[in-house]
Design an enzyme around this catalytic site. Structure first.
Site, PDB file in Angstrom:
ATOM      1  N   TYR A 115       0.824  -1.209   0.000  1.00 16.20           N
ATOM      2  CA  TYR A 115       0.000   0.000   0.000  1.00 16.20           C
ATOM      3  C   TYR A 115       0.859   1.261   0.000  1.00 16.20           C
ATOM      4  O   TYR A 115       0.692   2.176  -0.811  1.00 16.20           O
ATOM      5  CB  TYR A 115      -0.917  -0.034   1.233  1.00 16.20           C
ATOM      6  CG  TYR A 115      -1.643   1.269   1.488  1.00 16.20           C
ATOM      7  CD1 TYR A 115      -2.781   1.606   0.755  1.00 16.20           C
ATOM      8  CD2 TYR A 115      -1.202   2.156   2.480  1.00 16.20           C
ATOM      9  CE1 TYR A 115      -3.440   2.802   0.996  1.00 16.20           C
ATOM     10  CE2 TYR A 115      -1.857   3.350   2.724  1.00 16.20           C
ATOM     11  CZ  TYR A 115      -2.978   3.674   1.977  1.00 16.20           C
ATOM     12  OH  TYR A 115      -3.620   4.854   2.214  1.00 16.20           O
ATOM     13  N   LYS A 120       1.536   4.323  -2.741  1.00 20.83           N
ATOM     14  CA  LYS A 120       1.238   5.735  -2.462  1.00 20.83           C
ATOM     15  C   LYS A 120       2.485   6.604  -2.643  1.00 20.83           C
ATOM     16  O   LYS A 120       2.391   7.757  -3.072  1.00 20.83           O
ATOM     17  CB  LYS A 120       0.699   5.874  -1.029  1.00 20.83           C
ATOM     18  CG  LYS A 120      -0.728   5.331  -0.856  1.00 20.83           C
ATOM     19  CD  LYS A 120      -1.737   6.103  -1.699  1.00 20.83           C
ATOM     20  CE  LYS A 120      -3.176   5.766  -1.328  1.00 20.83           C
ATOM     21  NZ  LYS A 120      -4.146   6.408  -2.243  1.00 20.83           N
TER      22      LYS A 120
END
Lengths: 365, 483, 255
Positions: free
Chosen positions: C161, C165
Site C-alpha cells: 500500500y 502511495k
C-alpha cells in the site's frame, strides 16, 4: 421536450397576461426560460458546445440569468438552430453592413412564435388601442428582401394592423415620394389616424425628399410614426433630438407619438419606447423577454446605474438561442433601459490598430 | 487626496498663467491625477512658434551635433536615474495617467531610455549619415561638390496615443537635425514630452527653449492650422482618418510625414518547440503580448506556429496561456473601457466559434489565447488588450503570403527560428511589407537607430544644401591668390 | 472558499474520506461527481449528503482502474456538468489496515504490490488522461491526490500500500512539473490514520491510542479532517502551490 410542445407552451405564455404579482411573474418566466434552455441545449449542438465550455448545462443552469449569453458575433460563424437549416421556413440575416461583411443568421423553424410575439407586442406598444389604421411602410417588401427580419416584421404589421390602402412606399427604385405624398394627403383629409413605419434611415431619406419639395403635413390626431434600426451609414446621421424634431415638424406627429423600436435579427421580440418627447427614451419589452445590463466579458450584471452592454433573454427565439450578448451599450432605469449606442469599436490607445480600425484601413488600402 | 494640477505644456517665451486651462482628470477614483492643459488659440500657437524659431536660430543652429548628443545624453542620464525628481514624477504619474501597470511602465521606460544614450545616439547618426559632420558644415559629396544638411527651423510634431515615451523618438531626431520643435501632445498622455523638456532644461536651459509642448482639444482646427503654417516640416502620428485630416490642413509648402498605426505578428519555427524550449519560447511571446497591453504597433496580433515540432501549435497555445496568466499577476492589464471590453468579447466569440477555432482563458480574466488549427489560417487583427491568436501553419514559409494583403499596415515580425531560415524568411517578409524582423521577446523594444516604419529617422528631417561641383573651380578663378 | 459554478470529480466517494471530501466541496457550492465502485446505496447517501450541504451531486459507477471505465466516467461527468475543474484521486485498491494480520515483507509476492500500484497509480493515470485534455484546453485545473503519511513514517509497514502511495507522490510531482506551465496544478494530501473508515476498522483501539499519544494534536484523523486541505489545494487560495504534499496527521510527520 419536442418542438411541438415548446411551441405550444410559448404561444400560451405569450397570449396569457403575466401574473400581476412580480414574484409570480418572475417564477413563470424563469420556469419557461429553463425549459427553453433545456430544449436548445438538447437540439442545438453548436449552442450546447458553447454552453458546455462554460460549464452551463441543464443541470447547472438554475436561474434564467445563468443561461449563457451568445455574443452576436457567433451568429456569423455558427448555425445556431434546433432544426436543420434546410427544414427552416425563414432565415433572417443581419445586413452585413458591419465590418467584415459577414452576415449573422437566425434560422426559424416556424414563424408562428415570432409572429405571435410581434403581434401582441405591436398591438400594445404602437397601435394605441386601435385595431387597424392605414400604414405606410418605408421599407422594401419581404419579396425584395427575403432574409430581412425587418421586412417581415413591417409586412406583418401592414397585414395585421393596416386598414385597406396600407402599402409599401419603397420599391426596387427607392422611395415612392409621390405615393407617400398622396397617402399623407389622403390621411390629412380623412382625419383618421395614420401610421408611418419604417427604417430610421428611410425616414431620413423621406424627410430630405419632402424638404426638397418643401412639403409638410399635419397628420390627424392619433397618428404615429415608428422608426427602427438607426442610420447605419445609409443616410446622414442625425442626433435623436434633431431627428424627432424633424419628424414632428414634417409630419405633424408630436414626438410623444414617434415610437422607436429596438429589434435585432438575433431576436424574435422587439423593444419599444413610449414615444420620444425626451431622448434618450426608456425602452422596454413584453413579459417574454428580459434585458440585463452586463459586463461584456464576465456576463455578470453590472451594479445598478452603471453602463454595460445589453444581454437579452428572448423566449420567443426558441429555435435559436434564448440569451444573446449584444454590442449595444445600455443602462438600466426604472421600467426598462436606455440604449446608448454601439459599445464595441474602441480605438487602440496606442499606435496599434484594433479590429475596426484594421478592417477599415485594410479595405482602404 | 487631491494634488495641484500638473501643467502639461512647456511654452518658452510665454506666460502660461495668462492662458486659460482645461483641467483633465486621469486615473483611478482613489488616486486621481489632474493635468492642466493650456488652451492655446491660433495666435498663441503662432507666438510660441515664433519664439521657438528665434531660440533655435540663436542656440540649436549654432551647436555642433556632438554637443547636442552630449546634452541629450546628460538629460537621458537624469531620466534613467530612478531617484531623480523628474524620473520619479514619470514613474509616479505615467501609470496613473495611462492605466498601465506601474512596474511595466517603469521597466519599459528604462529599457526605452537606454536606447537614447550617447552611444545609441551616435548609432542613430551613423545609420543616416556616413559622415555626421554634414550636419555641422559642408562635406564633400560622392557625386562631386559639397553638401550640408539642414533641419527645418521649426518642425511640428503631432503625437497620438498613450504609450509612454513616444514623443522622444521624434524630439531626439529633430534636435539632432538642429530643428526647433513645437509638439502637440495627445490628451491620452500629455505629460512625458514636457517632463523630457524639463530634464533637458536642467542640462542646457537655452536648448530647452527650442522645444515647446502644446495641446489643443482634438478636432480643433485653428491652432493646428497655425502650427502647420508656421512649421516647415510636420510629423504626425495617429490613425488614418486623423492623419488624412491633418494632411488636408497642411500647406503645400510644409513637408508632411505621416506615421500611421501599424500591426505586427510573430512566427515560431518548429525548432523552437522541443520539450526543453517550448516554455521559454512561450514566455518570450507572452512578453511581447503583455507589453503595453498590445497597444503599441510593435505588438503581435497573431502568432503563426509551425506544426511538426515536439510541441504542437495547440500545446504551444496552452503554454502561452499560462505565461500570460503568470504576467497577469506580475504586470496586470490596465482597466478596460466598456468599449474595449466589448471588443474583446466580440473577438473571443469570433475566435471561439470560427471553424477550427477555440479559446483558452477565463472571460473574466485578463488575457485570452485563441487557437486556430489552420482551418482559417489567415492573419486577422486582435481586439488588443492581451488577446492573441495562435494560428497553426504547416510551414513558416507560407506566412508571408498570408500577411502580404496588408502590406501597408505591417510593421514588425517577431521570429523564433534557426539562423539559416532567418534570412530567407526575412527576405519574403520584406517583400510582403514587413519593415522590422525582431527576435521573439524583443518585438516591443526596437533597438537604437532602427528604421522607423522602414524610414530614416534623421535623414528624413533634413534637406541638403549643396555646392555644385563646378562652383569651387569657378570660384577658384576669383581667388585673390590665383596667378 | 467558493466553489460555486465549479465541478469536482471525486473518485471513491461513496464512503469514508471520499464522501467527506465530496460533501465538503458540495458545501462550498460545487457540483460534485460522486464516483463509486460497487456500493450504489452508499453513493446515494453521499449524493444526499452533498445535496443537504447545499451543492449538487451526481453518482457515476466506474472501476477507475479500468481505462475504458475511467473514460466513460469522465464523459458522463461532462455530459452533466459541461466541464471538470477539480479532480480528486481518492480511490485505491481494496486494503485492510490491520497491524496484527498485515503481511510481512517475506509474505508478499509481487502481485500484492502490483494490485496496489494499479489501484493507486494506474487508476490515477487513467483518470488524469481522461480529464487533462479539458483542463489543458482551458489552461486551468487542479488535481489533488490522496496518499498517506506512512510514506514518510511507516508506523506500520504496509509495504504494498505505502509503496504504491509513494509512487503516486512521485507521479504527482512529475505531473506538476509538466502541467504547471500549462496551467494545471497537482498536489497531494497525505493523511495519517483516519478513523473510522471501512478500511481502518481493523485498526484496534490500542493502536489508535498509541498513534494519538505520539501525535501533537492528540488524536487520530476523522474523514472530515482530510477534506479541508483537499479543498484548500483545489482552491485559488493555493493558486501558487503545485507539486506539494501536505501531511494531514495532527503533526505526527513534520516535513
Amino acid at each position: 421536450m419536442d418542438q411541438e410542445h415548446i411551441i405550444a407552451e410559448l404561444l400560451a405564455f405569450i397570449e396569457a397576461d403575466p401574473p400581476s404579482d412580480p414574484a409570480a411573474a418572475d417564477a413563470a418566466f424563469e420556469a419557461l426560460a429553463l425549459k427553453v434552455f433545456a430544449y436548445q441545449f438538447q437540439h442545438n449542438a453548436p449552442f450546447a458546445k458553447f454552453a458546455r465550455a462554460r460549464g452551463k448545462t441543464p443541470r447547472t443552469v438554475k436561474r434564467w440569468a445563468d443561461i449563457p449569453a451568445v455574443p452576436i458575433n457567433a451568429f456569423k460563424s455558427l448555425d445556431l438552430t434546433c432544426r436543420p437549416p434546410e427544414d427552416c421556413v425563414a432565415t433572417f440575416m443581419t445586413s452585413g453592413t458591419t465590418l467584415g461583411g459577414v452576415r449573422g443568421k437566425s434560422y426559424h423553424a416556424t414563424l408562428s412564435v415570432y409572429d405571435a410575439s410581434m403581434r401582441r407586442n405591436f398591438a400594445q406598444r404602437f397601435m394605441g388601442g386601435q385595431e387597424r389604421m392605414p400604414l405606410g411602410v418605408l421599407f422594401p417588401t419581404p419579396a425584395l428582401l427575403p432574409n430581412s427580419s425587418l421586412a417581415h416584421y413591417l409586412d406583418l404589421a401592414r397585414q395585421h394592423f393596416g386598414s385597406p390602402g396600407s402599402r409599401h412606399l419603397i420599391g426596387p427604385d427607392g422611395i415612392d415620394i409621390d405615393g407617400l405624398c398622396q397617402d399623407l394627403e389622403r390621411a390629412e383629409a380623412s382625419s383618421a389616424p395614420y401610421g408611418l413605419i419604417g427604417a430610421s434611415f428611410s425616414l431620413v431619406h423621406a424627410l430630405d425628399a419632402l424638404a426638397t419639395r418643401g412639403r409638410r403635413f399635419r397628420l390627424p390626431e392619433g397618428s404615429r410614426i415608428l422608426d427602427t434600426g438607426g442610420f447605419k451609414g445609409q443616410s446622414r446621421e442625425l442626433e435623436p433630438d434633431a431627428f424627432y424634431d424633424a419628424l414632428a415638424m414634417t409630419f405633424g406627429v408630436p414626438r410623444r407619438r414617434c415610437i422607436n423600436m429596438y429589434g435585432m435579427t438575433e431576436l424574435s421580440t422587439q423593444f419599444y419606447d413610449d414615444g420620444n418627447a425626451a431622448c434618450p427614451s426608456v425602452k422596454s419589452g413584453p413579459h417574454w423577454i428580459r434585458a440585463r445590463v452586463v459586463d461584456p466579458l464576465t456576463g455578470q450584471s453590472v451594479p445598478d446605474g452603471a453602463t454595460g452592454v445589453l444581454a437579452h433573454t428572448d423566449l420567443a427565439h426558441f429555435n435559436i438561442v434564448a440569451t444573446i450578448l449584444t454590442e449595444d451599450a445600455g443602462i438600466a432605469v426604472d421600467g426598462g433601459f436606455l440604449l446608448l449606442g454601439r459599445a464595441a469599436g474602441a480605438a487602440a490607445a496606442g499606435c496599434s490598430m484594433a479590429v475596426d480600425a484594421f478592417l477599415k484601413a485594410a479595405s482602404a488600402a | 487626496m487631491t494634488e495641484h494640477p500638473i501643467l502639461a505644456a512647456r511654452l518658452p517665451g510665454m506666460n502660461a498663467d495668462a492662458l486659460g486651462h482645461v483641467t483633465q482628470t486621469y486615473g483611478p477614483a482613489d488616486a486621481p491625477v489632474s493635468i492642466a492643459l493650456p488652451k492655446l488659440d491660433a495666435a498663441a500657437i503662432a507666438a510660441v512658434a515664433a519664439s521657438v524659431k528665434t531660440a533655435t536660430r540663436r542656440t540649436l543652429k549654432t551647436y555642433p551635433v556632438a554637443r547636442i548628443v552630449d546634452t541629450l545624453d546628460a538629460a537621458i542620464a537624469r531620466l534613467l536615474d530612478r531617484a531623480h525628481p523628474i524620473r520619479r514624477q514619470m514613474d509616479r504619474l505615467l501609470p496613473r495617467l495611462t492605466g498601465y501597470d506601474a512596474d511595466m511602465v517603469g521597466l519599459g521606460l528604462t529599457r526605452y531610455l537606454m536606447t537614447f544614450r550617447k552611444p545609441e545616439l551616435l548609432r542613430f547618426l551613423a545609420e543616416d549619415f556616413p559622415n555626421p559632420a554634414i550636419l555641422d558644415g559642408f562635406q564633400p559629396l560622392p557625386k562631386g561638390g559639397y553638401g550640408r544638411a539642414y533641419g527645418a527651423d521649426l518642425t511640428a510634431h503631432i503625437w497620438a496615443g498613450n504609450v509612454p515615451g513616444l514623443p522622444l523618438w521624434s524630439l531626439a531626431a529633430g534636435l539632432l537635425a538642429k530643428s526647433g520643435a513645437v509638439g502637440k501632445v495627445p490628451t491620452a498622455e500629455p505629460l512625458f514630452a514636457g517632463l523630457f523638456v524639463d530634464a533637458l532644461a536642467e542640462v542646457d536651459p537655452a536648448l530647452a527653449e527650442c522645444i515647446a509642448v502644446v495641446w489643443w482639444q482634438g478636432g480643433e482646427e485653428a491652432p493646428e492650422r497655425a502650427l502647420l503654417e508656421a512649421a516647415e516640416l510636420a510629423l504626425a502620428y495617429g490613425g488614418n482618418a486623423a492623419l488624412a485630416a491633418i494632411r488636408a490642413r497642411t500647406p503645400i509648402t510644409t513637408r508632411f510625414l505621416a506615421y500611421g498605426h501599424k500591426v505586427s505578428f510573430a512566427m515560431i519555427g518548429r525548432e523552437a518547440l522541443d520539450a526543453a524550449k517550448t516554455a521559454e519560447t512561450a514566455r518570450a511571446a507572452a512578453y511581447d503580448v503583455m507589453r503595453y497591453d498590445q497597444q503599441g504597433c510593435f505588438a503581435p496580433h497573431v502568432i503563426f506556429v509551425e506544426a511538426g515540432g515536439r510541441s504542437s501549435p495547440e500545446r504551444f497555445a496552452g503554454h502561452l496561456a499560462q505565461e500570460l496568466q503568470a504576467f497577469e499577476r506580475t504586470y496586470p492589464r490596465r482597466a478596460l473601457s466598456l468599449g474595449e471590453a466589448a471588443d474583446v468579447a466580440a473577438w473571443r466569440a469570433a475566435a471561439e466559434t470560427s471553424p477550427g477555432g477555440a479559446v483558452i482563458g477565463d472571460p473574466a480574466g485578463l488575457w485570452t489565447v485563441a487557437f486556430d488549427d489552420g482551418t482559417d489560417g489567415q492573419f486577422s487583427p486582435s481586439s488588443l488588450n492581451r488577446a492573441i491568436r495562435v494560428v497553426a501553419v504547416q510551414r513558416l514559409e507560407d506566412v508571408a503570403a498570408r500577411v502580404a494583403p496588408y502590406r501597408r499596415l505591417l510593421q514588425t515580425a517577431g521570429l523564433a527560428c534557426a539562423p539559416d531560415r532567418l534570412f530567407a524568411l526575412s527576405a519574403e517578409l520584406g517583400l510582403a511589407g514587413v519593415r522590422r524582423v525582431a527576435a521573439l521577446g524583443d518585438m516591443t523594444a526596437p533597438e537604437a537607430g532602427w528604421h522607423h516604419d522602414g524610414r530614416f529617422n534623421i535623414l528624413d528631417l533634413v534637406e541638403i544644401t549643396e555646392i555644385d561641383g563646378r562652383a569651387l573651380p569657378t570660384a577658384d578663378r576669383l581667388a585673390a591668390y590665383v596667378d | 472558499m467558493d466553489f460555486a459554478g465549479k465541478t469536482v470529480l471525486v473518485t471513491g466517494a461513496s464512503r469514508g474520506i471520499g464522501r467527506a471530501i465530496a460533501t465538503a466541496f458540495a458545501g462550498e457550492g460545487a457540483g460534485v461527481v460522486v464516483n463509486y465502485l460497487a456500493n450504489t446505496e452508499a453513493a446515494a447517501e453521499t449524493v444526499a449528503a452533498c445535496e443537504a450541504a447545499g451543492g449538487d451531486a451526481f453518482p457515476v459507477q466506474a472501476d477507475v482502474t479500468d481505462l475504458a471505465a475511467a473514460a466513460r466516467l469522465v464523459k458522463e461527468a461532462l455530459d452533466q456538468f459541461g466541464r471538470i475543474d477539480v479532480l480528486v484521486n481518492n480511490a485505491f485498491g481494496p486494503y485492510r489496515f490491520d497491524p496484527e494480520t498485515r503481511k510481512r515483507h517475506w509474505e508478499l509476492d509481487w502481485n500484492d504490490y502490483q494490485r496496489q500500484i494499479d489501484g493507486s497509480v494506474k487508476a490515477a493515470h487513467g483518470l488524469i488522461q481522461a480529464v487533462l485534455p479539458g483542463m489543458l484546453a482551458r489552461a486551468d485545473g487542479a488535481i489533488v491526490m490522496l496518499a498517506t503519511d506512512l510514506v514518510a513514517r511507516p508506523s506500520v509497514p504496509y509495504h504494498d500500500y505505502t509503496t504504491a502511495k509513494a509512487a503516486l507522490i512521485g507521479y504527482a510531482r512529475n505531473l506538476a512539473a509538466e502541467t504547471g506551465p500549462l496551467g494545471v496544478r497537482v498536489n497531494t494530501v497525505a493523511p495519517g490514520l483516519v478513523y473510522p473508515t471501512d478500511a481502518s476498522r481493523g485498526t484496534k483501539q490500542a493502536m489508535r491510542d498509541a498513534i494519538a499519544s505520539q501525535t501533537p494534536l492528540r488524536r487520530v484523523a476523522t474523514p472530515a479532517d482530510i477534506a479541508g486541505p483537499v479543498l484548500f489545494l483545489a482552491s485559488p487560495w493555493a493558486r501558487f502551490m503545485t507539486g506539494q504534499t501536505l501531511y494531514v496527521d495532527g503533526g505526527l510527520v513534520m516535513a
